[in-house]
Design a protein around this motif. Structure first.
Motif, short mmCIF file in Angstrom:
data_model
loop_
_atom_site.label_atom_id
_atom_site.label_comp_id
_atom_site.label_asym_id
_atom_site.label_seq_id
_atom_site.Cartn_x
_atom_site.Cartn_y
_atom_site.Cartn_z
N GLU A 286 0.82 -1.22 0.00
CA GLU A 286 0.00 0.00 0.00
C GLU A 286 0.85 1.27 0.00
OE1 GLU A 286 -0.69 -2.67 1.83
OE2 GLU A 286 -2.85 -3.09 1.66
N ASN A 287 1.96 1.22 0.73
CA ASN A 287 2.76 2.45 0.87
C ASN A 287 3.52 2.83 -0.39
OD1 ASN A 287 2.25 3.32 3.65
ND2 ASN A 287 2.97 1.25 4.10
N ALA A 288 3.59 1.88 -1.33
CA ALA A 288 4.27 2.20 -2.59
C ALA A 288 3.36 2.95 -3.57
CB ALA A 288 4.77 0.90 -3.23
N LEU A 289 2.07 2.94 -3.29
CA LEU A 289 1.14 3.65 -4.19
C LEU A 289 1.40 5.15 -4.16
CD1 LEU A 289 -2.48 2.25 -3.59
CD2 LEU A 289 -1.46 2.66 -5.83
N PRO A 290 1.42 5.79 -5.33
CA PRO A 290 1.62 7.25 -5.34
C PRO A 290 0.37 8.02 -4.92
CG PRO A 290 1.34 6.42 -7.57
CD PRO A 290 1.36 5.21 -6.67
N VAL A 291 -0.73 7.32 -4.69
CA VAL A 291 -1.97 7.97 -4.26
C VAL A 291 -2.54 7.22 -3.07
CG1 VAL A 291 -2.65 8.79 -6.56
CG2 VAL A 291 -3.35 6.49 -5.81
N ASP A 292 -3.50 7.84 -2.38
CA ASP A 292 -4.41 7.07 -1.53
C ASP A 292 -5.80 7.63 -1.81
OD1 ASP A 292 -5.57 5.38 0.47
OD2 ASP A 292 -3.63 5.29 1.46
N GLN A 293 -6.82 7.05 -1.21
CA GLN A 293 -8.17 7.32 -1.70
C GLN A 293 -8.69 8.71 -1.35
OE1 GLN A 293 -7.61 4.50 -3.83
NE2 GLN A 293 -9.81 4.89 -3.95
N HIS A 294 -8.06 9.41 -0.40
CA HIS A 294 -8.45 10.81 -0.15
C HIS A 294 -8.24 11.64 -1.40
CE1 HIS A 294 -4.13 10.80 0.23
NE2 HIS A 294 -4.06 12.09 0.46
N MET A 295 -7.28 11.23 -2.24
CA MET A 295 -6.98 11.99 -3.46
C MET A 295 -8.04 11.76 -4.53
SD MET A 295 -2.92 11.29 -3.15
CE MET A 295 -2.31 12.04 -4.64
N LEU A 296 -8.73 10.63 -4.45
CA LEU A 296 -9.83 10.39 -5.38
C LEU A 296 -11.00 11.32 -5.03
CD1 LEU A 296 -11.00 8.68 -7.72
CD2 LEU A 296 -11.78 7.03 -6.01
N ILE A 297 -11.26 11.45 -3.74
CA ILE A 297 -12.32 12.37 -3.29
C ILE A 297 -11.93 13.80 -3.69
CG2 ILE A 297 -13.52 13.30 -1.26
CD1 ILE A 297 -12.89 10.45 0.04
N ALA A 298 -10.66 14.13 -3.52
CA ALA A 298 -10.17 15.48 -3.85
C ALA A 298 -10.37 15.81 -5.32
CB ALA A 298 -8.70 15.61 -3.47
N LEU A 299 -10.32 14.79 -6.18
CA LEU A 299 -10.53 15.04 -7.61
C LEU A 299 -11.94 15.56 -7.90
CD1 LEU A 299 -8.78 11.96 -9.30
CD2 LEU A 299 -8.06 14.35 -9.43
N ILE A 300 -12.85 15.32 -6.98
CA ILE A 300 -14.24 15.73 -7.18
C ILE A 300 -14.45 17.19 -6.74
CG2 ILE A 300 -16.65 15.12 -6.67
CD1 ILE A 300 -15.66 12.21 -6.29
N ALA A 301 -13.52 17.73 -5.98
CA ALA A 301 -13.64 19.11 -5.47
C ALA A 301 -13.85 20.10 -6.61
CB ALA A 301 -12.37 19.48 -4.70
N PRO A 302 -14.64 21.16 -6.35
CA PRO A 302 -15.35 21.48 -5.11
C PRO A 302 -16.77 20.90 -5.06
CG PRO A 302 -15.60 23.27 -6.65
CD PRO A 302 -14.81 22.20 -7.37
N ARG A 303 -17.01 19.90 -5.89
CA ARG A 303 -18.37 19.33 -5.94
C ARG A 303 -18.64 18.49 -4.68
NH1 ARG A 303 -17.58 15.97 -10.91
NH2 ARG A 303 -15.41 16.22 -10.26
N PRO A 304 -19.91 18.43 -4.27
CA PRO A 304 -20.26 17.72 -3.04
C PRO A 304 -20.06 16.20 -3.12
CG PRO A 304 -21.97 19.31 -3.66
CD PRO A 304 -21.05 19.20 -4.83
#
Ligand code: GCU
Length: 387
Positions: A286-304
């Motif tokens: 897991e730690n080798a991933l350049p992302v974690d899932q908070h960044m997927l949510i962030a891609l939706i910003a500023p949408r709810p």
């Protein structure tokens, strides 16, 4: 021996908070080149495209956007239903590429009384047609159309099986083999979840042509594997106004680095047809991933975004889901959105509903229920009603 083996795999899942390893999340606001992002312009021009690409290449696969043509045919139009409270449309969305085609069947109820165009909830349905019965003979909490109509919203659904069967041996038989066979040869090609999200965008294409529907207020909804998909659809396609991700867990809204409940190695072993080939490199890493899932949510910003969990569904890591939402806040802050969620995870059945972030942990099992939907409606009212 088989039994022992499968038990040891099952017991390998951690449900003990004290055994969550120390971890550092990748910094969503720092580019690969080390630049710190301080405003929405730089986020949108530099970092957002980079993060989107990291998710495409490492997890969900590329999202093809080209096709030759698309056709919408209404097999049912404006049929009165629900004692006149709604009208039913059934739409066949057919997408053509290289003389091949795929058909997506959409069920859509529009509230009769509401002022048009109306906002709509679109469910990516992974649980079978009986949950979205157009005749309303069968009713299901999973898609409580009557309640949503009474609240003044339209509600729609399509079946994931129209795009890609949810099966490791046959998943390619839909969109992938017919329209985008080249994806199957790429390590970063999309698989089933990518194909389902692609389908949500084609339904969005249809909404843009339906005058009853406010295509700027389409809320994409998914449960569990469908909730992983609704996040990916909203990340890839910025036409979606908001995203609801219900009990989406691993590779959905939960942080992978916590290694709590389902892990990447496990999801890739059980569902090798969901994510791209490259994702398998991160089994137990897991730690080798350049992302974690908070960044997927962030891609939706500023949408709810609204994320849920269920108290007995530790497999989907409720705490890790809440923490992912919190870790997405810095990107929303670039747009002037102040933190709306409390600093600690809200208690069971204590929804926290803002205009950009919604979260609750419902008492009970892994499912999507009328309790969940009631909160989605409360949330949607915050950003869809004209002030
Ligand atoms: C399995 C899988 C989960 C998924 C869930 C579902 O439990 O491991 O990742 O979310 O199915 O789709 O219901």
């Amino acid at each position: 021996l088989m039994l022992l083996l499968s038990q040891s795999v099952a017991f390998a899942q951690n449900y003990d908070e004290s055994k969550v390893p120390r971890y550092v999340l990748p910094d969503v606001l720092k580019t690969a080149g080390g630049k710190v992002i301080r405003n929405e312009d730089k986020w949108e021009k530099l970092r957002r495209p980079e993060v989107l690409k990291l998710f495409e290449n490492n997890i969900y696969g590329r999202m093809p956007t080209d096709y030759d043509s698309i056709r919408y045919s209404l097999t049912q139009d404006d049929v009165p239903e629900m004692n006149g409270k709604a009208t039913l449309k059934q739409v066949a969305v057919t997408v053509f590429r290289n003389r091949q085609s795929v058909q997506i069947n959409v069920v859509l109820f529009v509230p009769t009384q509401a002022r048009k165009p109306v906002p709509v909830f679109l469910l990516i349905n992974n649980r079978g047609k009986e949950n979205t019965d157009p005749t309303r003979v069968k009713k299901s909490e999973f898609w409580p159309a009557e309640m949503v109509i009474d609240s003044g919203f339209a509600i729609a659904a399509f079946q994931v099986s129209d795009l890609a069967p949810d099966n490791k041996d046959t998943y390619a038989s839909g969109v992938l083999q017919k329209l985008y066979p080249e994806q199957l040869k790429m390590d970063n090609g999309m698989k089933a979840i990518g194909a389902w999200a692609w389908g949500a965008s084609r339904v969005m294409d249809y909404f843009e042509t339906d005058r009853d529907i406010d295509s700027k207020k389409v809320i994409v909804v998914g449960h569990s594997r469908g909730g992983k998909t609704s996040l990916w659809a909203a990340a890839e396609d910025q036409r979606f106004a908001a995203c609801i991700t219900n009990c989406s867990g691993n590779t959905g809204a939960a942080l992978s680095r916590r290694q709590f409940g389902e892990r990447i190695s496990r999801i890739n072993a059980t569902f090798p047809h969901w994510f791209n080939n490259t994702y398998k490199k991160y089994n137990d890493k897991e730690n080798a991933l350049p992302v974690d899932q908070h960044m997927l949510i962030a891609l939706i910003a500023p949408r709810p975004v609204y994320a849920t969990n269920a108290s007995k569904d530790l497999w989907a890591d409720p705490k890790g889901t809440f923490l992912a939402m919190k870790a997405a806040e810095p990107v929303y802050a670039l747009y002037g959105v102040r933190p709306e969620l409390p600093s600690a995870q809200p208690g069971i059945n204590m929804p926290s509903i803002g205009a950009h972030f919604g979260y609750h942990n419902r008492e009970g099992e892994h499912n999507m229920t009328v309790y969940d939907w009631g909160n989605f409606v409360r949330f949607a009212k915050k950003f869809t009603s004209d002030k």
